[in-house]
Design a protein around this motif. Sequence first.
Motif, short mmCIF file in Angstrom:
data_model
loop_
_atom_site.label_atom_id
_atom_site.label_comp_id
_atom_site.label_asym_id
_atom_site.label_seq_id
_atom_site.Cartn_x
_atom_site.Cartn_y
_atom_site.Cartn_z
N CYS A 14 43.69 36.14 34.60
CA CYS A 14 42.31 36.25 34.47
C CYS A 14 41.82 37.47 33.64
O CYS A 14 42.29 38.48 33.91
N LYS A 73 33.07 36.24 30.42
CA LYS A 73 32.31 35.41 31.58
C LYS A 73 30.68 36.51 31.50
O LYS A 73 29.84 35.66 32.07
N GLY A 126 42.83 30.87 36.64
CA GLY A 126 41.85 32.19 36.29
C GLY A 126 41.67 31.79 35.03
O GLY A 126 41.83 30.69 34.34
N GLU A 127 40.56 32.41 34.46
CA GLU A 127 39.95 32.43 33.09
C GLU A 127 40.60 33.10 32.13
O GLU A 127 40.42 34.34 32.06
N ASN A 177 38.74 38.37 33.17
CA ASN A 177 37.25 38.78 33.90
C ASN A 177 37.25 39.64 35.05
O ASN A 177 38.30 39.43 35.78
N GLN A 199 43.22 32.89 45.83
CA GLN A 199 41.97 33.12 45.28
C GLN A 199 40.89 33.58 46.31
O GLN A 199 40.19 34.64 46.08
N CYS A 204 35.04 39.76 38.21
CA CYS A 204 34.06 39.15 39.09
C CYS A 204 34.11 39.75 40.38
O CYS A 204 35.34 39.63 40.93
N PHE A 212 40.95 36.82 41.89
CA PHE A 212 41.90 36.90 40.59
C PHE A 212 41.24 37.75 39.46
O PHE A 212 41.87 37.97 38.51
N SER A 213 40.36 38.61 40.03
CA SER A 213 39.56 39.68 39.21
C SER A 213 40.57 40.34 38.53
O SER A 213 41.68 40.81 39.08
N TYR A 217 33.48 39.39 43.18
CA TYR A 217 33.81 38.48 44.43
C TYR A 217 35.08 37.96 44.54
O TYR A 217 35.28 36.89 45.35
N CYS A 218 35.87 37.99 43.42
CA CYS A 218 37.04 37.11 43.29
C CYS A 218 38.55 37.85 43.46
O CYS A 218 38.45 38.80 42.77
S1 SF4 Z 1 38.93 33.24 38.46
FE1 SF4 Z 1 36.98 33.00 37.91
S2 SF4 Z 1 35.76 33.65 39.50
FE2 SF4 Z 1 37.88 34.86 39.64
S3 SF4 Z 1 37.88 36.68 38.36
FE3 SF4 Z 1 38.43 34.96 37.15
S4 SF4 Z 1 36.55 34.37 36.01
FE4 SF4 Z 1 36.03 35.37 37.98
#
Ligand code: SF4
Length: 368
Positions: A84, A198, A129-130, A86, A336, A88, A93-94, A90-91
Amino acid sequence: MSFYTKLKEINTLSFDELFENVTNRDVEKVLKKDRLSEQDFMTLLSPAAENYLEEMAQKSHEITTQHFGKTMQLFLPLYLSDYCVNTCKYCSFSVDNDFPRRRLSMEEIEQEAKIIADMGIKHIILLSGESRMHSSNAYLKESLKVLKKYFSSIGLEIQPLDTEEYQELVDHGIDGLTVYQEVYNEEIYAGIHTKGPKRDFKYRLDTPERGAFAGMRSVNIAALLGLDDWRKESFITGLHAAYLQDNYLETEVGVSFPRIRPNAGDFQPKVDVTDKNLVQALLASRLFLPRSGITISTRETPEFRDQLIPLGVTKMSAASSTVVGGYTEPDATQSQFEISDERSVKEVKELLLAKGYQPVMKDWHILS
Ligand code: SF4
Protein backbone atom coordinates in the motif's frame (compact mmCIF):
# COMPACT_ATOMS: atom_id res chain seq x y z
CA MET A 1 -22.80 16.06 -11.15
CA SER A 2 -21.16 14.67 -8.03
CA PHE A 3 -22.26 13.77 -4.52
CA TYR A 4 -19.70 16.37 -3.43
CA THR A 5 -22.22 19.13 -4.30
CA LYS A 6 -24.80 17.52 -2.02
CA LEU A 7 -22.18 17.00 0.70
CA LYS A 8 -21.40 20.72 0.70
CA GLU A 9 -25.11 21.43 1.29
CA ILE A 10 -25.31 18.80 4.04
CA ASN A 11 -22.33 20.35 5.79
CA THR A 12 -24.26 23.60 6.28
CA LEU A 13 -26.66 21.80 8.66
CA SER A 14 -26.33 22.19 12.44
CA PHE A 15 -26.34 18.48 13.18
CA ASP A 16 -26.10 18.61 16.98
CA GLU A 17 -29.03 20.97 17.23
CA LEU A 18 -31.15 19.06 14.69
CA PHE A 19 -30.61 15.73 16.43
CA GLU A 20 -31.24 17.15 19.91
CA ASN A 21 -34.48 18.88 18.86
CA VAL A 22 -36.17 15.64 17.74
CA THR A 23 -39.01 14.63 20.11
CA ASN A 24 -40.65 11.25 20.80
CA ARG A 25 -43.70 12.46 18.90
CA ASP A 26 -41.56 13.18 15.80
CA VAL A 27 -40.24 9.61 15.92
CA GLU A 28 -43.72 8.14 16.32
CA LYS A 29 -44.93 10.10 13.26
CA VAL A 30 -42.03 8.82 11.12
CA LEU A 31 -42.69 5.23 12.18
CA LYS A 32 -46.18 5.47 10.68
CA LYS A 33 -44.86 6.42 7.23
CA ASP A 34 -44.16 4.08 4.30
CA ARG A 35 -41.56 6.26 2.58
CA LEU A 36 -39.05 8.33 4.49
CA SER A 37 -37.67 11.74 3.60
CA GLU A 38 -34.11 12.81 4.45
CA GLN A 39 -35.55 14.66 7.45
CA ASP A 40 -37.32 11.47 8.60
CA PHE A 41 -34.06 9.55 8.29
CA MET A 42 -32.38 12.08 10.52
CA THR A 43 -35.23 11.72 13.04
CA LEU A 44 -34.58 7.97 13.29
CA LEU A 45 -30.87 8.56 13.91
CA SER A 46 -31.57 10.98 16.79
CA PRO A 47 -31.12 10.29 20.52
CA ALA A 48 -34.95 10.37 20.88
CA ALA A 49 -35.29 7.39 18.52
CA GLU A 50 -33.22 5.26 20.92
CA ASN A 51 -36.51 4.77 22.83
CA TYR A 52 -38.09 3.15 19.76
CA LEU A 53 -35.52 0.56 18.69
CA GLU A 54 -37.96 -2.33 19.20
CA GLU A 55 -40.57 -0.73 16.89
CA MET A 56 -37.86 0.15 14.35
CA ALA A 57 -36.59 -3.45 14.47
CA GLN A 58 -40.04 -4.88 13.75
CA LYS A 59 -40.57 -2.54 10.83
CA SER A 60 -37.09 -3.16 9.49
CA HIS A 61 -37.62 -6.94 9.63
CA GLU A 62 -40.93 -6.62 7.72
CA ILE A 63 -39.46 -4.39 5.02
CA THR A 64 -36.39 -6.58 4.58
CA THR A 65 -38.52 -9.73 4.27
CA GLN A 66 -40.75 -8.00 1.68
CA HIS A 67 -37.78 -7.03 -0.49
CA PHE A 68 -35.34 -9.90 0.04
CA GLY A 69 -37.35 -12.78 1.54
CA LYS A 70 -35.66 -14.61 4.42
CA THR A 71 -32.36 -14.97 2.62
CA MET A 72 -28.74 -14.18 3.48
CA GLN A 73 -26.01 -14.00 0.89
CA LEU A 74 -22.66 -15.37 2.06
CA PHE A 75 -19.34 -14.21 0.66
CA LEU A 76 -15.64 -14.24 1.49
CA PRO A 77 -12.84 -11.71 1.02
CA LEU A 78 -9.73 -12.87 -0.84
CA TYR A 79 -6.67 -10.74 -0.08
CA LEU A 80 -4.34 -10.56 -3.09
CA SER A 81 -1.70 -8.13 -1.85
CA ASP A 82 -0.81 -6.02 1.19
CA TYR A 83 1.39 -3.49 -0.60
CA CYS A 84 0.00 0.00 0.00
CA VAL A 85 1.26 3.49 -0.80
CA ASN A 86 -0.98 5.34 1.67
CA THR A 87 -0.75 6.23 5.32
CA CYS A 88 -4.09 5.59 7.01
CA LYS A 89 -3.64 5.79 10.76
CA TYR A 90 -6.22 3.05 11.50
CA CYS A 91 -4.92 0.32 9.14
CA SER A 92 -2.19 -2.28 9.52
CA PHE A 93 -1.33 -2.15 5.80
CA SER A 94 -0.36 1.54 6.11
CA VAL A 95 2.92 2.21 4.24
CA ASP A 96 4.57 3.30 7.53
CA ASN A 97 4.07 -0.11 9.17
CA ASP A 98 7.12 -2.26 8.73
CA PHE A 99 6.40 -5.93 7.89
CA PRO A 100 7.31 -8.22 5.00
CA ARG A 101 4.82 -7.40 2.23
CA ARG A 102 3.39 -10.03 -0.05
CA ARG A 103 1.49 -10.33 -3.34
CA LEU A 104 0.03 -13.66 -4.43
CA SER A 105 1.26 -15.40 -7.56
CA MET A 106 -1.29 -16.94 -9.94
CA GLU A 107 -0.54 -20.39 -8.43
CA GLU A 108 -1.13 -19.04 -4.93
CA ILE A 109 -4.38 -17.38 -6.04
CA GLU A 110 -5.57 -20.71 -7.43
CA GLN A 111 -4.72 -22.43 -4.15
CA GLU A 112 -6.71 -19.86 -2.16
CA ALA A 113 -9.59 -20.09 -4.64
CA LYS A 114 -9.79 -23.87 -4.28
CA ILE A 115 -9.96 -23.65 -0.48
CA ILE A 116 -12.69 -20.99 -0.59
CA ALA A 117 -14.68 -22.82 -3.27
CA ASP A 118 -14.45 -26.04 -1.21
CA MET A 119 -16.33 -24.22 1.56
CA GLY A 120 -19.21 -23.82 -0.92
CA ILE A 121 -18.66 -20.07 -1.43
CA LYS A 122 -19.48 -18.65 -4.89
CA HIS A 123 -19.23 -14.91 -4.16
CA ILE A 124 -15.86 -13.35 -3.34
CA ILE A 125 -14.44 -9.87 -2.98
CA LEU A 126 -10.85 -9.32 -4.09
CA LEU A 127 -8.97 -7.05 -1.71
CA SER A 128 -5.57 -5.45 -1.76
CA GLY A 129 -3.68 -2.56 -0.25
CA GLU A 130 -3.82 0.51 -2.47
CA SER A 131 -0.93 0.28 -4.90
CA ARG A 132 -1.40 0.76 -8.62
CA MET A 133 1.91 -0.99 -9.18
CA HIS A 134 1.10 -4.16 -7.21
CA SER A 135 -2.67 -4.39 -7.89
CA SER A 136 -2.54 -3.18 -11.49
CA ASN A 137 -5.33 -3.89 -13.95
CA ALA A 138 -2.97 -6.25 -15.81
CA TYR A 139 -2.44 -8.30 -12.60
CA LEU A 140 -6.16 -8.27 -11.80
CA LYS A 141 -7.07 -9.44 -15.31
CA GLU A 142 -4.62 -12.35 -14.98
CA SER A 143 -6.15 -13.20 -11.58
CA LEU A 144 -9.64 -13.15 -13.05
CA LYS A 145 -8.73 -15.83 -15.59
CA VAL A 146 -8.02 -18.13 -12.63
CA LEU A 147 -10.85 -17.01 -10.36
CA LYS A 148 -13.69 -17.20 -12.89
CA LYS A 149 -13.25 -20.98 -12.90
CA TYR A 150 -14.31 -21.07 -9.24
CA PHE A 151 -16.71 -18.21 -8.56
CA SER A 152 -19.96 -16.86 -9.99
CA SER A 153 -19.56 -13.33 -8.65
CA ILE A 154 -16.30 -11.43 -8.10
CA GLY A 155 -16.23 -8.01 -6.46
CA LEU A 156 -13.38 -5.60 -5.96
CA GLU A 157 -12.08 -3.61 -3.00
CA ILE A 158 -8.77 -2.05 -4.07
CA GLN A 159 -7.45 1.47 -4.81
CA PRO A 160 -9.98 3.79 -6.53
CA LEU A 161 -9.68 3.72 -10.31
CA ASP A 162 -10.80 5.84 -13.26
CA THR A 163 -14.04 5.00 -15.07
CA GLU A 164 -12.26 3.44 -18.09
CA GLU A 165 -10.18 1.24 -15.79
CA TYR A 166 -13.34 -0.01 -14.09
CA GLN A 167 -14.92 -0.61 -17.49
CA GLU A 168 -11.94 -2.76 -18.47
CA LEU A 169 -12.34 -4.87 -15.31
CA VAL A 170 -16.11 -5.17 -15.78
CA ASP A 171 -15.39 -6.49 -19.28
CA HIS A 172 -13.12 -9.12 -17.73
CA GLY A 173 -15.60 -10.33 -15.12
CA ILE A 174 -15.63 -7.99 -12.11
CA ASP A 175 -19.25 -7.30 -11.18
CA GLY A 176 -19.14 -5.44 -7.87
CA LEU A 177 -17.28 -2.57 -6.26
CA THR A 178 -16.81 -1.88 -2.56
CA VAL A 179 -15.30 1.43 -1.55
CA TYR A 180 -15.50 2.98 1.90
CA GLN A 181 -15.24 6.73 2.19
CA GLU A 182 -13.94 6.03 5.74
CA VAL A 183 -15.13 9.44 6.99
CA TYR A 184 -17.26 12.12 5.31
CA ASN A 185 -15.79 14.93 7.41
CA GLU A 186 -13.11 16.42 5.14
CA GLU A 187 -11.04 17.84 7.99
CA ILE A 188 -10.90 14.57 9.92
CA TYR A 189 -10.22 12.76 6.63
CA ALA A 190 -7.15 14.94 6.01
CA GLY A 191 -5.88 14.34 9.57
CA ILE A 192 -5.90 10.52 9.37
CA HIS A 193 -4.85 10.07 5.74
CA THR A 194 -1.50 11.74 5.87
CA LYS A 195 0.39 10.33 2.87
CA GLY A 196 -0.43 9.00 -0.60
CA PRO A 197 -3.11 9.45 -3.28
CA LYS A 198 -5.87 8.58 -0.82
CA ARG A 199 -5.52 12.14 0.46
CA ASP A 200 -7.66 13.21 -2.50
CA PHE A 201 -11.04 13.28 -0.68
CA LYS A 202 -13.15 14.16 -3.69
CA TYR A 203 -11.63 11.52 -6.01
CA ARG A 204 -12.47 8.90 -3.40
CA LEU A 205 -15.97 10.31 -2.81
CA ASP A 206 -16.72 10.03 -6.54
CA THR A 207 -15.38 6.48 -6.79
CA PRO A 208 -18.69 4.61 -6.26
CA GLU A 209 -20.24 6.82 -8.93
CA ARG A 210 -17.42 6.04 -11.41
CA GLY A 211 -17.95 2.34 -10.67
CA ALA A 212 -21.71 2.57 -11.25
CA PHE A 213 -21.15 4.56 -14.44
CA ALA A 214 -18.67 1.91 -15.63
CA GLY A 215 -21.38 -0.76 -15.33
CA MET A 216 -20.70 -2.41 -11.97
CA ARG A 217 -23.74 -4.53 -11.11
CA SER A 218 -23.37 -3.66 -7.42
CA VAL A 219 -21.70 -0.86 -5.50
CA ASN A 220 -21.21 -0.99 -1.74
CA ILE A 221 -20.31 2.05 0.38
CA ALA A 222 -19.68 2.80 4.06
CA ALA A 223 -18.17 5.09 6.63
CA LEU A 224 -15.72 3.52 9.05
CA LEU A 225 -17.61 3.98 12.30
CA GLY A 226 -15.55 5.50 15.11
CA LEU A 227 -13.81 8.24 13.11
CA ASP A 228 -16.52 10.89 13.68
CA ASP A 229 -20.03 11.24 15.15
CA TRP A 230 -21.77 8.01 14.05
CA ARG A 231 -25.21 9.68 13.70
CA LYS A 232 -23.89 12.23 11.23
CA GLU A 233 -21.71 9.72 9.35
CA SER A 234 -24.62 7.25 9.06
CA PHE A 235 -26.89 10.04 7.81
CA ILE A 236 -24.43 11.08 5.09
CA THR A 237 -23.77 7.45 4.08
CA GLY A 238 -27.53 6.95 3.65
CA LEU A 239 -27.83 10.09 1.54
CA HIS A 240 -24.84 9.03 -0.56
CA ALA A 241 -26.50 5.62 -1.16
CA ALA A 242 -29.81 7.31 -2.08
CA TYR A 243 -27.95 9.61 -4.49
CA LEU A 244 -26.39 6.59 -6.24
CA GLN A 245 -29.74 4.74 -6.35
CA ASP A 246 -31.48 7.76 -7.89
CA ASN A 247 -28.81 8.29 -10.54
CA TYR A 248 -27.90 4.68 -11.41
CA LEU A 249 -31.15 2.79 -11.51
CA GLU A 250 -29.58 -0.45 -12.70
CA THR A 251 -26.94 -0.61 -9.97
CA GLU A 252 -27.61 -2.45 -6.72
CA VAL A 253 -26.45 -0.06 -4.04
CA GLY A 254 -25.50 -1.50 -0.66
CA VAL A 255 -24.25 -0.13 2.64
CA SER A 256 -22.04 -1.60 5.37
CA PHE A 257 -21.45 -0.66 8.99
CA PRO A 258 -17.77 -1.39 9.69
CA ARG A 259 -16.48 -0.43 13.13
CA ILE A 260 -12.77 0.16 13.68
CA ARG A 261 -10.97 -3.01 14.80
CA PRO A 262 -7.57 -3.44 16.52
CA ASN A 263 -4.73 -2.94 14.02
CA ALA A 264 -0.93 -2.82 13.87
CA GLY A 265 -0.77 0.94 14.45
CA ASP A 266 -2.83 0.85 17.71
CA PHE A 267 -5.01 3.70 16.47
CA GLN A 268 -7.75 4.55 18.96
CA PRO A 269 -11.18 5.54 17.58
CA LYS A 270 -12.27 9.12 18.30
CA VAL A 271 -15.83 7.99 19.01
CA ASP A 272 -16.96 4.87 20.86
CA VAL A 273 -19.74 3.30 18.76
CA THR A 274 -21.68 0.88 20.97
CA ASP A 275 -23.67 -2.15 19.81
CA LYS A 276 -26.85 -0.17 20.48
CA ASN A 277 -25.58 2.71 18.30
CA LEU A 278 -24.74 0.32 15.48
CA VAL A 279 -28.20 -1.29 15.69
CA GLN A 280 -29.85 2.13 15.48
CA ALA A 281 -27.74 3.13 12.47
CA LEU A 282 -28.60 -0.13 10.72
CA LEU A 283 -32.35 0.08 11.43
CA ALA A 284 -32.66 3.73 10.43
CA SER A 285 -30.75 2.99 7.20
CA ARG A 286 -32.98 0.03 6.36
CA LEU A 287 -36.14 2.13 6.85
CA PHE A 288 -34.72 4.94 4.70
CA LEU A 289 -33.27 2.61 2.03
CA PRO A 290 -35.69 -0.34 1.76
CA ARG A 291 -34.06 -1.75 -1.43
CA SER A 292 -30.42 -1.59 -0.31
CA GLY A 293 -28.31 -4.58 0.55
CA ILE A 294 -26.87 -4.34 4.06
CA THR A 295 -23.61 -6.12 4.89
CA ILE A 296 -22.22 -7.13 8.27
CA SER A 297 -18.71 -8.54 8.30
CA THR A 298 -16.74 -10.74 10.69
CA ARG A 299 -15.45 -7.57 12.37
CA GLU A 300 -18.40 -8.12 14.74
CA THR A 301 -18.66 -10.90 17.36
CA PRO A 302 -20.65 -14.11 16.68
CA GLU A 303 -23.25 -13.24 19.36
CA PHE A 304 -23.83 -9.74 17.99
CA ARG A 305 -23.96 -10.90 14.36
CA ASP A 306 -26.56 -13.51 15.33
CA GLN A 307 -28.74 -10.80 16.87
CA LEU A 308 -28.42 -8.61 13.77
CA ILE A 309 -29.60 -11.28 11.30
CA PRO A 310 -33.36 -10.52 11.53
CA LEU A 311 -32.91 -6.74 11.70
CA GLY A 312 -32.26 -5.97 8.05
CA VAL A 313 -28.94 -7.59 7.13
CA THR A 314 -28.82 -9.24 3.68
CA LYS A 315 -25.13 -10.14 3.26
CA MET A 316 -22.59 -11.63 5.63
CA SER A 317 -19.02 -12.76 5.32
CA ALA A 318 -18.05 -15.99 7.08
CA ALA A 319 -14.76 -17.72 7.94
CA SER A 320 -12.92 -14.64 6.65
CA SER A 321 -9.18 -14.15 6.61
CA THR A 322 -7.73 -10.64 6.34
CA VAL A 323 -4.24 -11.99 5.63
CA VAL A 324 -2.73 -12.25 2.13
CA GLY A 325 -2.66 -16.01 1.45
CA GLY A 326 -4.50 -16.52 4.75
CA TYR A 327 -6.74 -19.42 3.69
CA THR A 328 -3.69 -21.52 2.78
CA GLU A 329 -1.50 -20.31 5.64
CA PRO A 330 -3.46 -18.37 8.32
CA ASP A 331 -0.46 -16.64 9.92
CA ALA A 332 1.47 -16.10 6.68
CA THR A 333 1.87 -12.36 7.27
CA GLN A 334 0.27 -9.26 8.87
CA SER A 335 -3.57 -9.21 8.94
CA GLN A 336 -5.27 -5.97 7.83
CA PHE A 337 -7.29 -5.96 11.06
CA GLU A 338 -8.44 -8.53 13.61
CA ILE A 339 -11.68 -10.40 13.01
CA SER A 340 -14.12 -11.32 15.79
CA ASP A 341 -16.25 -14.10 14.31
CA GLU A 342 -14.14 -17.12 13.44
CA ARG A 343 -16.96 -19.60 12.76
CA SER A 344 -16.80 -21.77 9.65
CA VAL A 345 -19.08 -21.31 6.65
CA LYS A 346 -20.81 -24.57 7.66
CA GLU A 347 -21.52 -23.24 11.17
CA VAL A 348 -22.90 -19.94 9.82
CA LYS A 349 -25.09 -21.80 7.32
CA GLU A 350 -26.47 -24.04 10.07
CA LEU A 351 -27.21 -21.04 12.23
CA LEU A 352 -29.06 -19.29 9.40
CA LEU A 353 -31.15 -22.37 8.66
CA ALA A 354 -31.99 -22.72 12.36
CA LYS A 355 -33.24 -19.13 12.33
CA GLY A 356 -35.40 -19.82 9.26
CA TYR A 357 -33.07 -18.07 6.79
CA GLN A 358 -31.93 -19.46 3.47
CA PRO A 359 -28.15 -19.06 3.00
CA VAL A 360 -27.57 -17.91 -0.59
CA MET A 361 -24.24 -18.94 -2.08
CA LYS A 362 -25.00 -17.90 -5.66
CA ASP A 363 -27.60 -15.49 -7.03
CA TRP A 364 -25.64 -14.21 -9.99
CA HIS A 365 -23.32 -15.61 -12.63
CA ILE A 366 -20.61 -13.76 -14.55
CA LEU A 367 -21.37 -13.99 -18.26
CA SER A 368 -18.05 -12.97 -19.74
S1 SF4 B 1 -5.02 -0.78 2.71
FE1 SF4 B 1 -6.53 0.85 2.47
S2 SF4 B 1 -7.06 1.45 4.56
FE2 SF4 B 1 -5.13 0.27 4.64
S3 SF4 B 1 -3.48 1.78 4.57
FE3 SF4 B 1 -3.86 1.12 2.49
S4 SF4 B 1 -5.36 2.58 1.71
FE4 SF4 B 1 -5.37 2.79 3.90
